[in-house]
Design a protein around this motif. Structure first.
Motif, PDB file in Angstrom:
ATOM      1  N   MET A  83       0.816  -1.158   0.037  1.00  0.00           N
ATOM      2  CA  MET A  83      -0.178   0.152   0.048  1.00  0.00           C
ATOM      3  C   MET A  83       1.010   1.156  -0.076  1.00  0.00           C
ATOM      4  SD  MET A  83      -3.151  -1.060  -0.201  1.00  0.00           S
ATOM      5  CE  MET A  83      -2.802  -2.719  -0.997  1.00  0.00           C
ATOM      6  N   ASP A  84       1.620   1.385   0.912  1.00  0.00           N
ATOM      7  CA  ASP A  84       2.755   2.465   1.111  1.00  0.00           C
ATOM      8  C   ASP A  84       3.557   2.666  -0.538  1.00  0.00           C
ATOM      9  OD1 ASP A  84       1.982   2.986   3.545  1.00  0.00           O
ATOM     10  OD2 ASP A  84       4.138   2.196   4.416  1.00  0.00           O
ATOM     11  N   LEU A  85       3.864   1.757  -0.888  1.00  0.00           N
ATOM     12  CA  LEU A  85       4.715   1.877  -2.239  1.00  0.00           C
ATOM     13  C   LEU A  85       3.977   2.026  -3.522  1.00  0.00           C
ATOM     14  CD1 LEU A  85       7.648   1.400  -3.268  1.00  0.00           C
ATOM     15  CD2 LEU A  85       7.054  -1.186  -3.613  1.00  0.00           C
ATOM     16  N   ASN A  86       2.714   1.594  -3.435  1.00  0.00           N
ATOM     17  CA  ASN A  86       1.704   2.342  -4.582  1.00  0.00           C
ATOM     18  C   ASN A  86       0.915   3.568  -4.375  1.00  0.00           C
ATOM     19  OD1 ASN A  86       2.151  -0.047  -6.874  1.00  0.00           O
ATOM     20  ND2 ASN A  86       2.269  -1.119  -4.484  1.00  0.00           N
ATOM     21  N   ILE A  87      -0.282   2.966  -3.627  1.00  0.00           N
ATOM     22  CA  ILE A  87      -1.198   4.300  -3.371  1.00  0.00           C
ATOM     23  C   ILE A  87      -0.782   5.140  -2.559  1.00  0.00           C
ATOM     24  CG2 ILE A  87      -2.297   2.905  -1.655  1.00  0.00           C
ATOM     25  CD1 ILE A  87      -3.871   5.513  -4.221  1.00  0.00           C
ATOM     26  N   GLU A 112      -5.834 -11.118 -10.689  1.00  0.00           N
ATOM     27  CA  GLU A 112      -5.092 -12.385 -10.816  1.00  0.00           C
ATOM     28  C   GLU A 112      -4.869 -12.698  -9.246  1.00  0.00           C
ATOM     29  OE1 GLU A 112      -1.945 -12.328 -13.864  1.00  0.00           O
ATOM     30  OE2 GLU A 112      -2.137 -10.281 -13.271  1.00  0.00           O
ATOM     31  N   SER A 113      -5.079 -14.064  -9.002  1.00  0.00           N
ATOM     32  CA  SER A 113      -4.616 -14.959  -7.892  1.00  0.00           C
ATOM     33  C   SER A 113      -3.294 -14.634  -7.460  1.00  0.00           C
ATOM     34  CB  SER A 113      -5.153 -16.193  -7.903  1.00  0.00           C
ATOM     35  OG  SER A 113      -4.340 -17.149  -8.972  1.00  0.00           O
ATOM     36  N   ASN A 114      -3.313 -14.857  -6.134  1.00  0.00           N
ATOM     37  CA  ASN A 114      -1.931 -14.515  -5.610  1.00  0.00           C
ATOM     38  C   ASN A 114      -1.465 -13.158  -5.539  1.00  0.00           C
ATOM     39  OD1 ASN A 114      -2.022 -17.196  -4.777  1.00  0.00           O
ATOM     40  ND2 ASN A 114      -1.043 -17.800  -6.670  1.00  0.00           N
ATOM     41  N   LYS A 115      -1.987 -12.144  -6.014  1.00  0.00           N
ATOM     42  CA  LYS A 115      -1.620 -10.589  -6.041  1.00  0.00           C
ATOM     43  C   LYS A 115      -2.550  -9.885  -5.262  1.00  0.00           C
ATOM     44  CE  LYS A 115       0.894 -11.093 -10.594  1.00  0.00           C
ATOM     45  NZ  LYS A 115       0.917 -10.811 -11.788  1.00  0.00           N
ATOM     46  N   ALA A 116      -3.028 -10.196  -4.040  1.00  0.00           N
ATOM     47  CA  ALA A 116      -4.196  -9.567  -3.539  1.00  0.00           C
ATOM     48  C   ALA A 116      -3.837  -8.091  -3.202  1.00  0.00           C
ATOM     49  CB  ALA A 116      -4.780 -10.215  -2.361  1.00  0.00           C
ATOM     50  N   ALA A 117      -2.640  -7.802  -2.661  1.00  0.00           N
ATOM     51  CA  ALA A 117      -2.240  -6.696  -2.178  1.00  0.00           C
ATOM     52  C   ALA A 117      -2.034  -5.705  -3.111  1.00  0.00           C
ATOM     53  CB  ALA A 117      -0.956  -6.830  -1.209  1.00  0.00           C
ATOM     54  N   TYR A 118      -1.155  -6.182  -4.495  1.00  0.00           N
ATOM     55  CA  TYR A 118      -0.771  -5.301  -5.584  1.00  0.00           C
ATOM     56  C   TYR A 118      -2.243  -4.734  -6.309  1.00  0.00           C
ATOM     57  CZ  TYR A 118       1.699  -3.923  -9.627  1.00  0.00           C
ATOM     58  OH  TYR A 118       2.097  -3.207 -10.724  1.00  0.00           O
TER      59      TYR A 118
END
Length: 224
Positions: A98-102, A136-142
């Motif tokens: 979250m910090d790195l993206n939004i 896509e699966s396995n990328k919930a946070a991203y």
């Protein structure tokens, strides 16, 4: 001269964008957590913690004092970690993404808007991801973080349009950088988007001709 404020300037996309705009006689204020040692009379580097508002505000202030307010902000900072089912992701890793993206996008866009609005012109470009539109699966946070970036960009486009500032989100699939080459399949790499094409799109959005484009999701899919 026009000025680009560029976050993630030492990364694969950032370094190509930096050089692309310098060759077209723009000033560039580059911001990153890592200094790659690049030097040019029309380039100013500022080390930042993109999730720290005070750090970002200071960098924008110094950049504006050196080269003036940005005609364009291109916020490229982002990343993915880890690839795992959501129940295996720690809260620390989720917050990191979250910090790195939004959060990084929010802190930088906020400061750019403050500098652009009094001038009545400017362009804000953020980076989404195709997986935010087709999860896509396995990328919930991203997926969650990039979906937030897209929605945030569309919202600020509504808030800034009356001041002559447009805001758009570029949504690529995979960009051809050295970092991505480390995990990509050899047969897929030629299909990836060239970073120069992303930089060219940013230049158009910051131009008088591109100013009417606002609040748009600009998909840049891989070549077939």
């Amino acid at each position: 001269m026009n000025t680009l404020f560029l976050t993630g300037s030492s990364g694969g996309l950032g370094s190509v964008t930096r050089n692309y705009f310098l060759k077209r006689e723009w000033n560039v204020v580059g911001m990153d957590a890592f200094d790659d040692g690049f030097s040019d009379p029309h380039f100013l580097f500022q080390k930042i913690d993109s999730a720290n508002e005070v750090s970002v505000e200071k960098a924008f202030k110094i950049g504006a004092e050196k080269f003036g307010a940005p005609r364009l902000l291109f916020a490229t900072i982002g990343g993915l970690k880890p690839w795992a089912p959501h129940e295996e992701i720690s809260i620390e890793d989720f917050r990191f993404v979250m910090d790195l993206n939004i959060i990084a996008t929010f802190t930088c866009v906020k400061q750019a808007t403050k500098l652009m609005k009094p001038l009545g012109t400017g362009s804000i470009v953020t980076m989404g991801a195709e997986t935010a539109l087709k999860p896509e699966s396995n990328k919930a946070a991203y997926v969650t973080a990039k979906a937030a970036v897209i929605s945030f960009t569309q919202t600020i486009a509504l808030e800034t349009k009356e001041y002559g500032v447009n805001a758009n989100c570029i949504v690529p699939t995979v960009i051809h950088t050295k970092a991505n080459e480390s995990w990509g399949a050899l047969e897929d790499i030629p299909k990836w988007t060239n970073p120069e094409d992303i930089a060219a799109l940013c230049l158009f959005l910051a131009s008088d001709e591109g100013n009417a484009i606002n609040g748009t999701i600009l998909r840049v899919p891989n070549k077939m």
